[in-house]
Design a protein around this motif. Structure first.
Motif, short mmCIF file in Angstrom:
data_model
loop_
_atom_site.label_atom_id
_atom_site.label_comp_id
_atom_site.label_asym_id
_atom_site.label_seq_id
_atom_site.Cartn_x
_atom_site.Cartn_y
_atom_site.Cartn_z
N GLN A 172 -1.81 -5.04 0.66
CA GLN A 172 -1.24 -5.31 -0.67
C GLN A 172 -1.80 -4.35 -1.72
N HIS A 173 -3.11 -4.11 -1.71
CA HIS A 173 -3.73 -3.23 -2.70
C HIS A 173 -3.17 -1.81 -2.59
N CYS A 174 -3.10 -1.29 -1.38
CA CYS A 174 -2.60 0.07 -1.18
C CYS A 174 -1.12 0.17 -1.55
N LYS A 175 -0.36 -0.89 -1.28
CA LYS A 175 1.05 -0.91 -1.66
C LYS A 175 1.20 -0.82 -3.17
N GLU A 176 0.37 -1.56 -3.90
CA GLU A 176 0.42 -1.52 -5.36
C GLU A 176 0.04 -0.14 -5.89
N VAL A 177 -0.95 0.50 -5.26
CA VAL A 177 -1.37 1.84 -5.66
C VAL A 177 -0.23 2.83 -5.46
N LEU A 178 0.41 2.77 -4.30
CA LEU A 178 1.52 3.69 -4.01
C LEU A 178 2.70 3.44 -4.95
N GLU A 179 2.99 2.17 -5.25
CA GLU A 179 4.08 1.87 -6.17
C GLU A 179 3.76 2.38 -7.58
N TRP A 180 2.49 2.29 -8.00
CA TRP A 180 2.09 2.82 -9.30
C TRP A 180 2.32 4.33 -9.34
N ALA A 209 -2.02 2.72 13.58
CA ALA A 209 -2.19 1.62 12.65
C ALA A 209 -1.58 0.34 13.20
N CYS A 210 -0.46 0.46 13.88
CA CYS A 210 0.20 -0.70 14.47
C CYS A 210 -0.62 -1.24 15.64
N GLU A 211 -1.15 -0.34 16.46
CA GLU A 211 -1.95 -0.73 17.62
C GLU A 211 -3.26 -1.40 17.21
N LEU A 212 -3.94 -0.84 16.21
CA LEU A 212 -5.23 -1.37 15.76
C LEU A 212 -5.08 -2.47 14.71
N GLU A 213 -3.87 -2.67 14.19
CA GLU A 213 -3.57 -3.66 13.15
C GLU A 213 -4.43 -3.45 11.91
N VAL A 214 -4.44 -2.21 11.41
CA VAL A 214 -5.17 -1.87 10.20
C VAL A 214 -4.21 -1.23 9.21
N CYS A 215 -4.64 -1.14 7.96
CA CYS A 215 -3.85 -0.49 6.92
C CYS A 215 -3.81 1.01 7.20
N LYS A 262 -8.64 -0.32 6.48
CA LYS A 262 -9.31 -1.62 6.56
C LYS A 262 -8.44 -2.61 7.32
N LYS A 263 -9.09 -3.56 7.97
CA LYS A 263 -8.38 -4.57 8.73
C LYS A 263 -7.98 -5.70 7.77
N GLU A 264 -6.92 -5.46 7.00
CA GLU A 264 -6.43 -6.42 6.02
C GLU A 264 -5.02 -6.85 6.44
N GLU A 265 -4.48 -7.83 5.74
CA GLU A 265 -3.14 -8.31 6.05
C GLU A 265 -2.12 -7.26 5.62
N ILE A 266 -1.26 -6.87 6.54
CA ILE A 266 -0.23 -5.87 6.29
C ILE A 266 0.96 -6.56 5.62
N ILE A 283 4.20 -5.30 4.65
CA ILE A 283 5.46 -5.02 5.35
C ILE A 283 5.10 -4.37 6.68
N PRO A 284 5.24 -5.09 7.78
CA PRO A 284 4.90 -4.51 9.08
C PRO A 284 5.80 -3.33 9.44
N ILE A 285 5.28 -2.44 10.26
CA ILE A 285 6.02 -1.25 10.68
C ILE A 285 7.15 -1.61 11.62
N ASN A 286 6.98 -2.64 12.45
CA ASN A 286 7.99 -3.02 13.43
C ASN A 286 9.31 -3.40 12.77
N ASN A 287 9.26 -4.03 11.59
CA ASN A 287 10.50 -4.40 10.90
C ASN A 287 11.33 -3.17 10.58
N LYS A 288 10.68 -2.09 10.21
CA LYS A 288 11.41 -0.86 9.90
C LYS A 288 12.08 -0.31 11.16
N LEU A 289 11.39 -0.40 12.30
CA LEU A 289 11.98 0.09 13.54
C LEU A 289 13.22 -0.71 13.90
N GLU A 290 13.18 -2.05 13.70
CA GLU A 290 14.35 -2.86 13.97
C GLU A 290 15.49 -2.50 13.03
#
Length: 172
Positions: free
Chosen positions: A46-54, A90-96, A101-105, A107-114
């Motif tokens: 969430q933090h990194c997403k907010e940084v990128l959106e800014w 990142a998907c394999e290790l479940e990290v940002c 960091k091992k934080e809650e993702i 928007i998962p990457i798998n949704n984009k693949l679908e």
């Protein structure tokens, strides 16, 4: 005032206030800006997403010109700006993918693949529709060409009969 030790309370209001907010696509209507505005930030916390959106909001986001090296697999597979881990790692290790960091993702990457597979299936169905339309247009064009040929033949016949009539009337 701000350099005084312990003076944290401000007595006056802000001197200059903006009448309107900044718009990153007001004057810059390039394809690159449109691509940056439409980008989906997936695989980050969430933090990194907010940084990128800014960064996107205030025109500070810059695209990569070539892929960067992943810090986990050491391959040049990082294609997103400001990321340090590639999407498969990142998907394999479940990290940002940005901070590692091992934080809650969010928007998962798998949704984009679908979604891409759904988009591809839509594209193929649209392609079939386009092929049908193309076949219909080509058959219409052929019919149109045949009609033109018939009209040209009729015009030639009329023209030759008209010239025969003129030559016959000229002889008399």
């Amino acid at each position: 005032m701000s350099s005084q030790k312990g003076n944290v309370a401000r007595t006056r209001s802000q001197r200059h206030q903006n009448a309107f907010s900044f718009k990153n696509d007001k004057f810059d209507t390039s394809v690159q800006t449109k691509r940056i505005n439409a980008k989906l930030h997936d695989g980050v916390c969430q933090h990194c997403k907010e940084v990128l959106e800014w960064r996107v909001k205030y025109s500070k986001y810059k695209l990569l010109s070539k892929p960067k090296k992943c810090v986990k697999c050491l391959q040049k597979t990082v294609k997103d700006s400001y990321h340090m881990i590639c999407k498969p790692c990142a998907c394999e290790l479940e990290v940002c993918a940005k901070c590692g960091k091992k934080e809650e993702i969010v928007i998962p990457i798998n949704n984009k693949l679908e979604k891409t597979s759904e988009v591809e299936s839509d594209k193929t169905s649209n392609g079939r529709r386009r092929n049908r339309r193309f076949e219909e247009q080509s058959s219409d064009e052929l019919d149109f060409d045949l009609d033109l040929n018939e009209l040209e033949d009729e015009e030639q016949n009329n023209h030759s009969s008209h010239t025969k009539n003129k030559s016959a009337s000229a002889k008399t």
